[in-house]
Design a protein around this motif. Structure first.
Motif, PDB file in Angstrom:
ATOM      1  N   GLY A 177      10.506  57.308  78.373  1.00  0.00           N
ATOM      2  CA  GLY A 177       9.358  58.039  77.844  1.00  0.00           C
ATOM      3  C   GLY A 177       9.672  59.520  77.789  1.00  0.00           C
ATOM      4  O   GLY A 177      10.522  59.942  77.030  1.00  0.00           O
ATOM      5  N   GLN A 190       5.227  54.071  82.723  1.00  0.00           N
ATOM      6  CA  GLN A 190       3.993  53.721  82.030  1.00  0.00           C
ATOM      7  C   GLN A 190       4.329  52.884  80.803  1.00  0.00           C
ATOM      8  O   GLN A 190       5.213  53.235  80.021  1.00  0.00           O
ATOM      9  CB  GLN A 190       3.228  54.968  81.612  1.00  0.00           C
ATOM     10  CG  GLN A 190       1.886  54.646  80.975  1.00  0.00           C
ATOM     11  CD  GLN A 190       1.126  55.896  80.582  1.00  0.00           C
ATOM     12  OE1 GLN A 190       1.419  56.993  81.035  1.00  0.00           O
ATOM     13  NE2 GLN A 190       0.135  55.724  79.731  1.00  0.00           N
ATOM     14  N   VAL A 191       3.628  51.770  80.659  1.00  0.00           N
ATOM     15  CA  VAL A 191       3.805  50.871  79.524  1.00  0.00           C
ATOM     16  C   VAL A 191       2.448  50.637  78.866  1.00  0.00           C
ATOM     17  O   VAL A 191       1.410  50.813  79.497  1.00  0.00           O
ATOM     18  CB  VAL A 191       4.438  49.522  79.956  1.00  0.00           C
ATOM     19  CG1 VAL A 191       5.830  49.732  80.555  1.00  0.00           C
ATOM     20  CG2 VAL A 191       3.550  48.782  80.945  1.00  0.00           C
ATOM     21  N   PRO A 192       2.433  50.243  77.589  1.00  0.00           N
ATOM     22  CA  PRO A 192       1.146  50.056  76.922  1.00  0.00           C
ATOM     23  C   PRO A 192       0.405  48.806  77.363  1.00  0.00           C
ATOM     24  O   PRO A 192      -0.825  48.757  77.306  1.00  0.00           O
ATOM     25  CB  PRO A 192       1.504  49.975  75.434  1.00  0.00           C
ATOM     26  CG  PRO A 192       2.940  49.614  75.396  1.00  0.00           C
ATOM     27  CD  PRO A 192       3.553  50.140  76.658  1.00  0.00           C
ATOM     28  N   ASP A 193       1.128  47.768  77.818  1.00  0.00           N
ATOM     29  CA  ASP A 193       0.499  46.493  78.155  1.00  0.00           C
ATOM     30  C   ASP A 193       1.271  45.846  79.303  1.00  0.00           C
ATOM     31  O   ASP A 193       2.333  45.255  79.094  1.00  0.00           O
ATOM     32  CB  ASP A 193       0.502  45.592  76.915  1.00  0.00           C
ATOM     33  CG  ASP A 193      -0.236  44.283  77.102  1.00  0.00           C
ATOM     34  OD1 ASP A 193      -0.422  43.837  78.259  1.00  0.00           O
ATOM     35  OD2 ASP A 193      -0.617  43.685  76.082  1.00  0.00           O
ATOM     36  N   GLU A 226      -0.117  50.488  83.498  1.00  0.00           N
ATOM     37  CA  GLU A 226      -0.912  50.567  82.271  1.00  0.00           C
ATOM     38  C   GLU A 226      -2.126  51.427  82.563  1.00  0.00           C
ATOM     39  O   GLU A 226      -2.814  51.223  83.572  1.00  0.00           O
ATOM     40  CB  GLU A 226      -1.358  49.170  81.836  1.00  0.00           C
ATOM     41  CG  GLU A 226      -2.227  49.161  80.613  1.00  0.00           C
ATOM     42  CD  GLU A 226      -2.707  47.763  80.243  1.00  0.00           C
ATOM     43  OE1 GLU A 226      -3.740  47.679  79.548  1.00  0.00           O
ATOM     44  OE2 GLU A 226      -2.086  46.773  80.644  1.00  0.00           O
ATOM     45  N   PRO A 248      -5.655  52.009  81.411  1.00  0.00           N
ATOM     46  CA  PRO A 248      -6.681  51.434  80.538  1.00  0.00           C
ATOM     47  C   PRO A 248      -7.378  52.493  79.678  1.00  0.00           C
ATOM     48  O   PRO A 248      -7.425  53.680  80.039  1.00  0.00           O
ATOM     49  CB  PRO A 248      -7.676  50.808  81.522  1.00  0.00           C
ATOM     50  CG  PRO A 248      -6.875  50.565  82.765  1.00  0.00           C
ATOM     51  CD  PRO A 248      -5.892  51.700  82.822  1.00  0.00           C
ATOM     52  N   ALA A 249      -7.903  52.054  78.556  1.00  0.00           N
ATOM     53  CA  ALA A 249      -8.539  52.959  77.592  1.00  0.00           C
ATOM     54  C   ALA A 249      -9.673  53.776  78.211  1.00  0.00           C
ATOM     55  O   ALA A 249      -9.905  54.915  77.820  1.00  0.00           O
ATOM     56  CB  ALA A 249      -9.047  52.172  76.390  1.00  0.00           C
ATOM     57  N   ARG A 267      -6.984  59.173  80.311  1.00  0.00           N
ATOM     58  CA  ARG A 267      -7.031  59.180  78.844  1.00  0.00           C
ATOM     59  C   ARG A 267      -8.129  60.098  78.304  1.00  0.00           C
ATOM     60  O   ARG A 267      -8.214  60.317  77.109  1.00  0.00           O
ATOM     61  CB  ARG A 267      -7.269  57.772  78.318  1.00  0.00           C
ATOM     62  CG  ARG A 267      -6.082  56.873  78.535  1.00  0.00           C
ATOM     63  CD  ARG A 267      -6.268  55.633  77.700  1.00  0.00           C
ATOM     64  NE  ARG A 267      -5.208  54.702  77.944  1.00  0.00           N
ATOM     65  CZ  ARG A 267      -4.238  54.448  77.089  1.00  0.00           C
ATOM     66  NH1 ARG A 267      -4.183  55.086  75.947  1.00  0.00           N
ATOM     67  NH2 ARG A 267      -3.321  53.566  77.372  1.00  0.00           N
TER      68      ARG A 267
END
Length: 130
Positions: A48, A71-74, A117, A119-120, A125
């Motif tokens: 990253g 950090q990964v998206p999923d 991950e 979360p949104a 975020r």
């Protein structure tokens, strides 16, 4: 003041071939560059916003105090992919009290790696005014 232009984590594995296979093939990290020749040649992987350099050799594993945070998206998808690749899962994905979803694995020398991950709806975020 130190003006940092770039950074990387340096890892000196006990078995360089085994560690390069783990980071490059099992985790699938993209190579930024490699250098040198022979069994202790170096490979620098993208992480990253940073880099991981696996080079040289050590007679002893890295300190247990060293941890890698990726950090990964999923995390659930990473869990399936890594389990299918034969990576030992130390701890499957869990939503932590602080709101991040974390999964733990370790490299061949026992260096702990946390896959995270965000979360949104997590405060990391949230950026006021953006």
């Amino acid at each position: 003041m130190v003006h940092v232009l770039s950074s990387r984590t340096l890892l000196r594995p006990t078995d360089p071939d085994r560690s390069r296979a783990f980071y490059g093939e099992k985790l699938g990290l993209t190579v930024y560059r490699d250098f040198g020749t022979g069994p202790e040649r170096g490979v620098v992987y993208f992480l990253g916003g940073g880099f991981l350099e696996v080079a040289g050799r050590s007679e002893i594993p890295p300190s247990p105090a060293l941890k890698l945070w990726l950090q990964v998206p999923d995390v659930a998808a990473a869990h399936r992919e890594l389990a299918d690749a034969g990576v030992g899962i130390v701890r499957p994905p869990v939503k932590e009290p602080w709101g991040l979803v974390e999964m733990w694995i370790e490299d061949p020398d026992g260096t702990e790696i946390v896959l995270v991950e965000v979360p949104a709806d997590h405060p990391l975020r949230y950026r006021p005014g953006i």
